[in-house]
Design a protein around this motif. Structure first.
Motif, PDB file in Angstrom:
ATOM      1  N   SER B  55      26.616 -15.788  25.959  1.00 58.46           N
ATOM      2  CA  SER B  55      27.806 -15.855  25.077  1.00 58.46           C
ATOM      3  C   SER B  55      29.041 -15.826  25.877  1.00 58.46           C
ATOM      4  O   SER B  55      29.058 -15.253  26.838  1.00 58.46           O
ATOM      5  CB  SER B  55      27.756 -14.401  24.289  1.00 58.46           C
ATOM      6  OG  SER B  55      26.418 -14.358  23.487  1.00 58.46           O
ATOM      7  N   LYS B  82      26.932 -12.084  13.906  1.00 59.55           N
ATOM      8  CA  LYS B  82      26.698 -12.430  12.588  1.00 59.55           C
ATOM      9  C   LYS B  82      27.951 -11.811  11.613  1.00 59.55           C
ATOM     10  O   LYS B  82      28.849 -11.052  11.981  1.00 59.55           O
ATOM     11  CB  LYS B  82      25.696 -11.424  12.125  1.00 59.55           C
ATOM     12  CG  LYS B  82      24.463 -11.260  13.079  1.00 59.55           C
ATOM     13  CD  LYS B  82      23.705 -12.455  12.721  1.00 59.55           C
ATOM     14  CE  LYS B  82      22.362 -12.296  13.756  1.00 59.55           C
ATOM     15  NZ  LYS B  82      22.431 -12.067  15.142  1.00 59.55           N
ATOM     16  N   LEU B 105      22.264  -6.453   1.185  1.00 64.29           N
ATOM     17  CA  LEU B 105      22.787  -5.251   2.003  1.00 64.29           C
ATOM     18  C   LEU B 105      22.182  -4.150   1.953  1.00 64.29           C
ATOM     19  O   LEU B 105      21.845  -3.362   2.728  1.00 64.29           O
ATOM     20  CB  LEU B 105      24.325  -5.204   2.087  1.00 64.29           C
ATOM     21  CG  LEU B 105      25.445  -6.100   2.595  1.00 64.29           C
ATOM     22  CD1 LEU B 105      26.742  -5.624   2.388  1.00 64.29           C
ATOM     23  CD2 LEU B 105      25.275  -5.950   4.213  1.00 64.29           C
ATOM     24  N   TYR B 112      18.027  -2.757   8.934  1.00 64.23           N
ATOM     25  CA  TYR B 112      19.407  -2.872   8.917  1.00 64.23           C
ATOM     26  C   TYR B 112      19.814  -4.309   9.721  1.00 64.23           C
ATOM     27  O   TYR B 112      20.543  -4.931   9.274  1.00 64.23           O
ATOM     28  CB  TYR B 112      20.342  -1.953   9.482  1.00 64.23           C
ATOM     29  CG  TYR B 112      20.470  -0.689   8.158  1.00 64.23           C
ATOM     30  CD1 TYR B 112      21.748  -0.512   7.665  1.00 64.23           C
ATOM     31  CD2 TYR B 112      19.481   0.154   7.962  1.00 64.23           C
ATOM     32  CE1 TYR B 112      22.035   0.426   6.732  1.00 64.23           C
ATOM     33  CE2 TYR B 112      19.680   1.112   7.132  1.00 64.23           C
ATOM     34  CZ  TYR B 112      20.963   1.201   6.475  1.00 64.23           C
ATOM     35  OH  TYR B 112      21.102   2.233   5.399  1.00 64.23           O
ATOM     36  N   PRO B 113      19.209  -4.619  10.957  1.00 60.19           N
ATOM     37  CA  PRO B 113      19.555  -5.649  11.471  1.00 60.19           C
ATOM     38  C   PRO B 113      19.182  -7.149  10.660  1.00 60.19           C
ATOM     39  O   PRO B 113      19.914  -7.990  10.729  1.00 60.19           O
ATOM     40  CB  PRO B 113      18.726  -5.680  12.875  1.00 60.19           C
ATOM     41  CG  PRO B 113      18.609  -4.278  13.299  1.00 60.19           C
ATOM     42  CD  PRO B 113      18.661  -3.405  11.868  1.00 60.19           C
ATOM     43  N   ARG B 115      19.115  -7.274   7.527  1.00 62.01           N
ATOM     44  CA  ARG B 115      19.803  -7.187   6.142  1.00 62.01           C
ATOM     45  C   ARG B 115      21.117  -8.037   6.593  1.00 62.01           C
ATOM     46  O   ARG B 115      21.567  -8.847   6.088  1.00 62.01           O
ATOM     47  CB  ARG B 115      20.208  -5.820   5.832  1.00 62.01           C
ATOM     48  CG  ARG B 115      19.263  -5.041   5.206  1.00 62.01           C
ATOM     49  CD  ARG B 115      19.570  -3.776   4.562  1.00 62.01           C
ATOM     50  NE  ARG B 115      18.629  -2.760   4.543  1.00 62.01           N
ATOM     51  CZ  ARG B 115      18.709  -1.590   4.213  1.00 62.01           C
ATOM     52  NH1 ARG B 115      20.027  -1.055   3.605  1.00 62.01           N
ATOM     53  NH2 ARG B 115      17.964  -0.751   4.349  1.00 62.01           N
ATOM     54  N   ILE B 116      21.658  -7.727   7.952  1.00 61.78           N
ATOM     55  CA  ILE B 116      22.761  -8.193   8.390  1.00 61.78           C
ATOM     56  C   ILE B 116      22.717  -9.618   8.624  1.00 61.78           C
ATOM     57  O   ILE B 116      23.695 -10.590   8.497  1.00 61.78           O
ATOM     58  CB  ILE B 116      23.318  -7.396   9.580  1.00 61.78           C
ATOM     59  CG1 ILE B 116      23.777  -5.913   9.463  1.00 61.78           C
ATOM     60  CG2 ILE B 116      24.518  -8.246  10.369  1.00 61.78           C
ATOM     61  CD1 ILE B 116      24.653  -6.038   8.268  1.00 61.78           C
ATOM     62  N   HIS B 186      38.229 -10.003  16.335  1.00 57.27           N
ATOM     63  CA  HIS B 186      36.588  -9.880  16.002  1.00 57.27           C
ATOM     64  C   HIS B 186      35.916  -9.200  15.129  1.00 57.27           C
ATOM     65  O   HIS B 186      35.096  -9.468  14.206  1.00 57.27           O
ATOM     66  CB  HIS B 186      35.869  -9.656  17.422  1.00 57.27           C
ATOM     67  CG  HIS B 186      34.565 -10.082  17.770  1.00 57.27           C
ATOM     68  ND1 HIS B 186      33.758  -9.773  18.891  1.00 57.27           N
ATOM     69  CD2 HIS B 186      33.763 -10.866  16.815  1.00 57.27           C
ATOM     70  CE1 HIS B 186      32.692 -10.297  18.699  1.00 57.27           C
ATOM     71  NE2 HIS B 186      32.546 -11.061  17.339  1.00 57.27           N
ATOM     72  N   TYR B 191      30.388  -7.641  13.008  1.00 57.48           N
ATOM     73  CA  TYR B 191      29.977  -6.204  12.949  1.00 57.48           C
ATOM     74  C   TYR B 191      30.196  -5.775  14.325  1.00 57.48           C
ATOM     75  O   TYR B 191      29.346  -5.728  15.162  1.00 57.48           O
ATOM     76  CB  TYR B 191      28.487  -6.048  12.392  1.00 57.48           C
ATOM     77  CG  TYR B 191      28.479  -6.251  10.945  1.00 57.48           C
ATOM     78  CD1 TYR B 191      28.752  -5.309  10.044  1.00 57.48           C
ATOM     79  CD2 TYR B 191      28.082  -7.611  10.510  1.00 57.48           C
ATOM     80  CE1 TYR B 191      28.456  -5.656   8.671  1.00 57.48           C
ATOM     81  CE2 TYR B 191      27.724  -7.995   9.410  1.00 57.48           C
ATOM     82  CZ  TYR B 191      28.097  -6.948   8.197  1.00 57.48           C
ATOM     83  OH  TYR B 191      27.947  -7.119   6.772  1.00 57.48           O
ATOM     84  N   LYS B 192      31.472  -5.180  14.643  1.00 57.70           N
ATOM     85  CA  LYS B 192      31.710  -4.819  15.958  1.00 57.70           C
ATOM     86  C   LYS B 192      32.555  -3.723  15.931  1.00 57.70           C
ATOM     87  O   LYS B 192      33.294  -3.267  14.837  1.00 57.70           O
ATOM     88  CB  LYS B 192      32.431  -6.146  16.765  1.00 57.70           C
ATOM     89  CG  LYS B 192      31.726  -7.457  17.064  1.00 57.70           C
ATOM     90  CD  LYS B 192      30.581  -7.352  17.650  1.00 57.70           C
ATOM     91  CE  LYS B 192      29.778  -8.654  17.443  1.00 57.70           C
ATOM     92  NZ  LYS B 192      28.403  -8.429  18.193  1.00 57.70           N
TER      93      LYS B 192
END
Lengths: 114, 202
Positions: B55, B82, B105, B112-113, B115-116, B186, B191-192
């Motif tokens: 990345s 994501k 969601l 949870y990961p 769903r995202i 960002h 989601y950060k």
């Protein structure tokens, strides 16, 4: 809020989960986080599967979700506190130091309650 | 002033340090700019990571405001992660969009990961600006800044770094016809941690 007094003694030689003390959200995402919870066994399993990661790897490879569960633990017999996030990361704090963990094979632990 | 030639933004203010392994494919259209912070204290740390591929973004602004171009602007890189649902986050979904987003969601029996990931894939079917930017239509700018693990937050962006960011964003505005509405921090789109680039200005 979950309060327990029983220690979970199995699992990782480094980390022993003592208690689950709190679950919640840090961005008021109450509905989204409402079914995110972990018991001591699941928290232990998370740390057994997780790896220590850098802040860079947390940024690059994991989602940071607002849902968390926190508790107490022992790390090599030193008291510690832990926080597992729904995106698959965790913090472990002890003796003024904080370690970040990440787990990509912890879907079962990050499932939430049905 | 700068010139854009074959994906290189040429200027005496920019040092070229391209990492081919960061480049993942063609970047056909640039709609947006995404501002990041690295989570590391030095540029060298990030360059070492870039050497291994994976990345990274198109530009990096170091601690003293020096700008490096690290990927061609004709190539996309993996810098975003994501994406969130833009209409859900802004409260402007149609009835159908809202149902689709909430179904994903709040899906029982899914981690949870996952769903995202499912929401991200659903959002990618939309076009910008109906959705948030993706790696396929955005330029990434990394600002060197450490992450304080005890406080769980990023350090503040310095005045000199913000000066370089403002100049660089201005050049990208000029070359790609963007406006400040097309520049995002960002955590706005993905989601950060909320503190990432929260003190960046342009």
């Amino acid at each position: 809020m979950f309060l327990t007094s029983c220690a979970y003694s199995g699992g990782s030689p480094d980390i022993t989960i003592i208690s689950v003390d709190q679950s919640g959200t840090d961005q008021n995402k109450i509905e989204f986080c409402s079914d995110f919870s972990l018991d001591e066994v699941s928290a232990q399993a998370f740390f057994e599967r997780a790896e220590i990661i850098t802040a860079v790897k947390m940024h690059d490879e994991y989602s940071y979700l607002p849902c968390f569960v926190k508790g107490k633990c022992l790390r090599q017999n030193t008291p510690c506190s832990w926080e597992i996030r729904a995106g698959g990361t965790a913090y472990l704090a002890f003796d003024g130091e904080t370690i970040i963990y990440g787990c990509k094979s912890c879907s079962e632990q990050l499932m939430g309650r049905n | 002033m700068s010139k854009l030639v074959n994906g290189i933004l040429a200027s005496e203010r920019i040092i070229q340090k391209i990492f081919i392994d960061l480049e993942k494919g063609r970047l056909i259209k640039i709609n947006t700019v995404i501002v990041h912070q690295t989570g590391a204290a030095t540029a060298k740390h990030t360059f070492n990571s870039y050497e291994a591929g994976g990345s990274g973004a198109h530009f990096l602004i170091d601690k003293v405001g020096v700008i490096y171009q690290t990927a061609h602007l004709t190539k996309h890189t993996h810098h975003l992660g994501k994406i969130k649902s833009k209409c859900f986050e802004s409260g402007h979904c149609s009835k159908n969009e809202l149902k689709k987003a909430t179904d994903i969601l709040y899906e029982k029996g899914k981690s949870y990961p996952s769903r995202i990931l499912n929401l991200h894939q659903s959002e990618k079917e939309k076009t910008y600006p109906t959705r948030y930017p993706t790696n396929d239509d955005s330029v990434g700018i990394e600002i060197v800044g450490s992450f304080n693990k005890a406080k769980k937050e990023y350090e503040a962006v310095s005045k000199v770094q913000n000066g370089s960011l403002k100049w660089l964003v201005g050049q990208l505005h000029c070359h790609y016809g963007l406006t400040n509405l097309d520049v995002y921090r960002h955590p706005e789109v993905s989601y950060k941690k909320a503190s990432e680039a929260s003190s960046a200005t342009w």
